[in-house]
Scaffold this active site. Structure first.
Site, mmCIF file in Angstrom:
data_model
loop_
_atom_site.group_PDB
_atom_site.id
_atom_site.type_symbol
_atom_site.label_atom_id
_atom_site.label_comp_id
_atom_site.label_asym_id
_atom_site.label_seq_id
_atom_site.Cartn_x
_atom_site.Cartn_y
_atom_site.Cartn_z
ATOM 1 N N GLU A 1 -7.643 -4.956 5.736
ATOM 2 C CA GLU A 1 -7.672 -4.636 4.306
ATOM 3 C C GLU A 1 -6.609 -5.417 3.545
ATOM 4 O O GLU A 1 -6.826 -5.848 2.418
ATOM 5 C CB GLU A 1 -7.446 -3.136 4.116
ATOM 6 C CG GLU A 1 -8.635 -2.308 4.556
ATOM 7 C CD GLU A 1 -8.285 -0.877 4.895
ATOM 8 O OE1 GLU A 1 -7.698 -0.643 5.964
ATOM 9 O OE2 GLU A 1 -8.594 0.005 4.089
ATOM 10 N N ASN B 1 0.868 -1.178 0.000
ATOM 11 C CA ASN B 1 0.000 0.000 0.000
ATOM 12 C C ASN B 1 0.908 1.232 0.000
ATOM 13 O O ASN B 1 1.509 1.573 1.013
ATOM 14 C CB ASN B 1 -0.881 -0.034 1.263
ATOM 15 C CG ASN B 1 -1.802 1.162 1.362
ATOM 16 O OD1 ASN B 1 -1.781 2.060 0.518
ATOM 17 N ND2 ASN B 1 -2.614 1.174 2.403
ATOM 18 N N LEU C 1 -14.135 3.807 11.210
ATOM 19 C CA LEU C 1 -13.783 5.015 11.959
ATOM 20 C C LEU C 1 -12.305 4.974 12.335
ATOM 21 O O LEU C 1 -11.928 4.397 13.354
ATOM 22 C CB LEU C 1 -14.651 5.133 13.229
ATOM 23 C CG LEU C 1 -16.169 4.998 13.030
ATOM 24 C CD1 LEU C 1 -16.901 5.007 14.374
ATOM 25 C CD2 LEU C 1 -16.702 6.115 12.126
ATOM 26 N N ARG D 1 -2.841 -2.056 -3.248
ATOM 27 C CA ARG D 1 -4.029 -1.241 -3.001
ATOM 28 C C ARG D 1 -3.994 -0.071 -3.979
ATOM 29 O O ARG D 1 -3.010 0.660 -4.040
ATOM 30 C CB ARG D 1 -4.008 -0.716 -1.572
ATOM 31 C CG ARG D 1 -5.167 0.223 -1.315
ATOM 32 C CD ARG D 1 -5.045 0.911 0.017
ATOM 33 N NE ARG D 1 -6.205 1.743 0.255
ATOM 34 C CZ ARG D 1 -6.161 2.930 0.838
ATOM 35 N NH1 ARG D 1 -5.011 3.412 1.268
ATOM 36 N NH2 ARG D 1 -7.254 3.630 1.022
ATOM 37 N N ARG E 1 -10.090 16.048 8.494
ATOM 38 C CA ARG E 1 -10.971 16.441 7.376
ATOM 39 C C ARG E 1 -12.369 16.741 7.905
ATOM 40 O O ARG E 1 -12.822 16.084 8.842
ATOM 41 C CB ARG E 1 -11.036 15.306 6.346
ATOM 42 C CG ARG E 1 -9.775 15.177 5.509
ATOM 43 C CD ARG E 1 -9.809 13.933 4.645
ATOM 44 N NE ARG E 1 -8.961 12.889 5.176
ATOM 45 C CZ ARG E 1 -9.025 11.612 4.813
ATOM 46 N NH1 ARG E 1 -9.908 11.228 3.934
ATOM 47 N NH2 ARG E 1 -8.203 10.730 5.332
ATOM 48 N N ASN F 1 -11.780 0.269 19.007
ATOM 49 C CA ASN F 1 -11.234 0.448 20.360
ATOM 50 C C ASN F 1 -11.966 1.423 21.266
ATOM 51 O O ASN F 1 -11.735 1.421 22.467
ATOM 52 C CB ASN F 1 -9.781 0.950 20.246
ATOM 53 C CG ASN F 1 -8.894 -0.056 19.556
ATOM 54 O OD1 ASN F 1 -8.701 -1.154 20.060
ATOM 55 N ND2 ASN F 1 -8.372 0.300 18.387
ATOM 56 N N HIS G 1 -12.412 3.453 1.207
ATOM 57 C CA HIS G 1 -12.369 2.417 2.269
ATOM 58 C C HIS G 1 -13.149 1.166 1.854
ATOM 59 O O HIS G 1 -13.571 0.382 2.699
ATOM 60 C CB HIS G 1 -12.996 2.916 3.591
ATOM 61 C CG HIS G 1 -12.247 4.002 4.281
ATOM 62 N ND1 HIS G 1 -12.876 5.000 4.972
ATOM 63 C CD2 HIS G 1 -10.924 4.244 4.404
ATOM 64 C CE1 HIS G 1 -11.993 5.808 5.500
ATOM 65 N NE2 HIS G 1 -10.781 5.375 5.169
ATOM 66 N N GLY H 1 -9.292 8.520 8.770
ATOM 67 C CA GLY H 1 -10.367 8.809 7.828
ATOM 68 C C GLY H 1 -11.591 8.026 8.289
ATOM 69 O O GLY H 1 -11.448 6.940 8.863
#
Ligand code: ADP
Length: 408
Positions: free
Chosen positions: A387, A7, A212, A94, A244, A337, A183, A215
């Site tokens: 991922e 990635n 969450l 990715r 963001r 978490n 995502h 991003g």
């Protein structure tokens, strides 16, 4: 079969090596701050019984050097896990934005690279780095198949009424301005896992998945397929994030350009790096924000309230989209978490049949767990995203069929 997953970001290169027979990661890490004087590599060798991490502080001039270092680390006598790089069967990459048409995982050839390049206009912060990573891998692992797995793929099932903006239609036709979503690999992974955990067929499961992390995005999943997602043409839209803003009135941009000395560059920096949680309370790491809130900091408390309010509002909207929801799924750093955010995000949802069990919610676990009360009509799950494993699995599928070709 061994798959190396890559990635590549603009100044980083994350990697994970998988043994697909056991579905286990053997090693992984990150090359950070590429091109800067402070660059280095954090490399972890994973085994069933332990994890061993080494940090190598070293100037890494570019991605090519970074990838060479990774190749050397995974075969090194002390830090390695395989005998030589020939043992690697394929490299999975990715790629953030795959464009409009067929974006299923694809064996990389010139046509695929051209398409990734063409989509760079729409994802200028990601696609060029992803392509650079692919070209470096082709050079360092000659003859090995490279497979692109697109972040936007899972969202390709959105219908036009979801993905179009209510702007002049020709903007879509001429400039491809539409919602793409991001995502996707994470939403897909946790959606499939949630279905399995609930004992339901993915094609018969309706979910609201909440990624969450730094991003943040939400996804409405109907019968296993994405029908809406909160991010847009870019990852700025939707939920409030670390730095963001998520959704806001677009006229604010014109207002700022007209009434302040902000230029385009400053504006982009503000929107990507200085907004969201950081914009409200000066911090973007949720752990630090909680620590400050516990000391009574009002802005930190406000940031937490705004963050969870927007998630709750999004959940409500997706109940309206889906009608029937089997489960809400929390994932990524905060989702996995942070029991406070999970609790606040699920407040006031009892009329939708959502009831969280605060005791279950607080119990930490490194494996998936459910946090709904016995009275809840909707299940609530916390599922650790992976991922990289999803990319490795899709790479194996491509290798097994070898018939998929990327259409542009
Ligand atoms: P990225 O989007 O960069 O992959 P992550 O999924 O790692 O991000 O999520 C990063 C976020 O998760 C940060 O805001 C971090 O504070 C938060 N986070 C990680 N661990 C915890 C924790 N134990 N409690 C609360 N927040 C956490």
């Amino acid at each position: 079969m061994k798959i190396l997953v890559i990635n590549t970001g603009s100044s980083s290169l994350k990697y994970k090596l998988f043994d697909m027979k056991s579905n286990k990661a053997l090693a992984g890490g990150i090359v950070e701050r590429i091109g800067e004087s402070q660059s280095g590599i954090s490399h972890t060798v994973l085994s069933n019984s332990h994890e061993n991490t080494v940090y190598i502080k070293k100037r890494i001039a570019d991605h090519s050097q970074g990838m060479h270092e990774v190749a050397e680390l995974i075969v090194n006598v002390k830090t390695g896990v395989i005998e030589n790089i020939e043992t690697i069967d394929a490299i999975g990459h990715r790629v953030v934005l795959g464009g409009e048409k067929s974006t299923s995982a694809s064996l990389i050839n010139d046509k695929v690279k051209k398409a990734i390049k063409e989509n760079s206009k729409l994802a200028p912060l990601h696609n060029p780095s992803n392509l650079a990573g692919i070209e470096v891998a082709e050079h360092i692992f000659p003859g090995k198949p490279n497979i692109a797995v697109f972040d936007t793929d899972f969202h390709n099932s959105m219908p036009p009424e979801t993905f179009l903006y209510a702007l002049p239609y020709e903007f879509y036709e001429k400039y491809k301005i539409r919602k793409y979503g991001f995502h996707g690999t994470s939403h897909k992974y946790v959606a499939q896992k949630a279905s399995r955990l609930m004992g339901k067929a993915p094609g018969r499961t309706n979910l609201i998945t909440l990624h969450l992390g730094n991003g943040c995005s939400a996804c409405a999943v109907e019968n296993g397929k994405c029908v809406d997602t909160s991010m847009g043409m870019t990852p700025l839209a939707g939920l409030m994030m670390g730095t963001r803003p998520g959704d806001f009135d677009p006229a604010i941009i014109g207002h700022l350009l007209e009434n302040t000395d902000m230029d385009k560059k400053h504006l982009y920096r503000m929107l990507n790096k200085e907004s969201g949680l950081k914009g409200i309370c000066g911090l973007n790491d949720m752990r630090d924000i909680h620590a400050k809130a516990r000391q009574g900091d009002e802005r930190a408390n406000l940031a937490i309230k705004m963050f969870s309010y927007r998630i709750r509002k999004q959940i409500g909207a997706y109940f309206a989209v889906l009608g029937n929801v089997d489960a809400i799924v929390f994932t990524a750093g905060i989702g996995e978490n942070d029991h406070i955010i999970r609790l606040m995000a699920c407040e006031n949802l009892s009329s939708f049949g959502v009831k969280i069990d605060s005791k279950k919610n607080k119990a930490p676990s490194s494996t998936p767990f459910c946090i709904h009360s016995e009275l809840s009509h909707v299940q609530i799950w916390v599922i650790q995203t992976d991922e990289e494993l999803q990319i490795a699995r899709e790479a194996v599928q491509v290798l097994n069929t070898r018939s998929k070709s990327y259409e542009i």
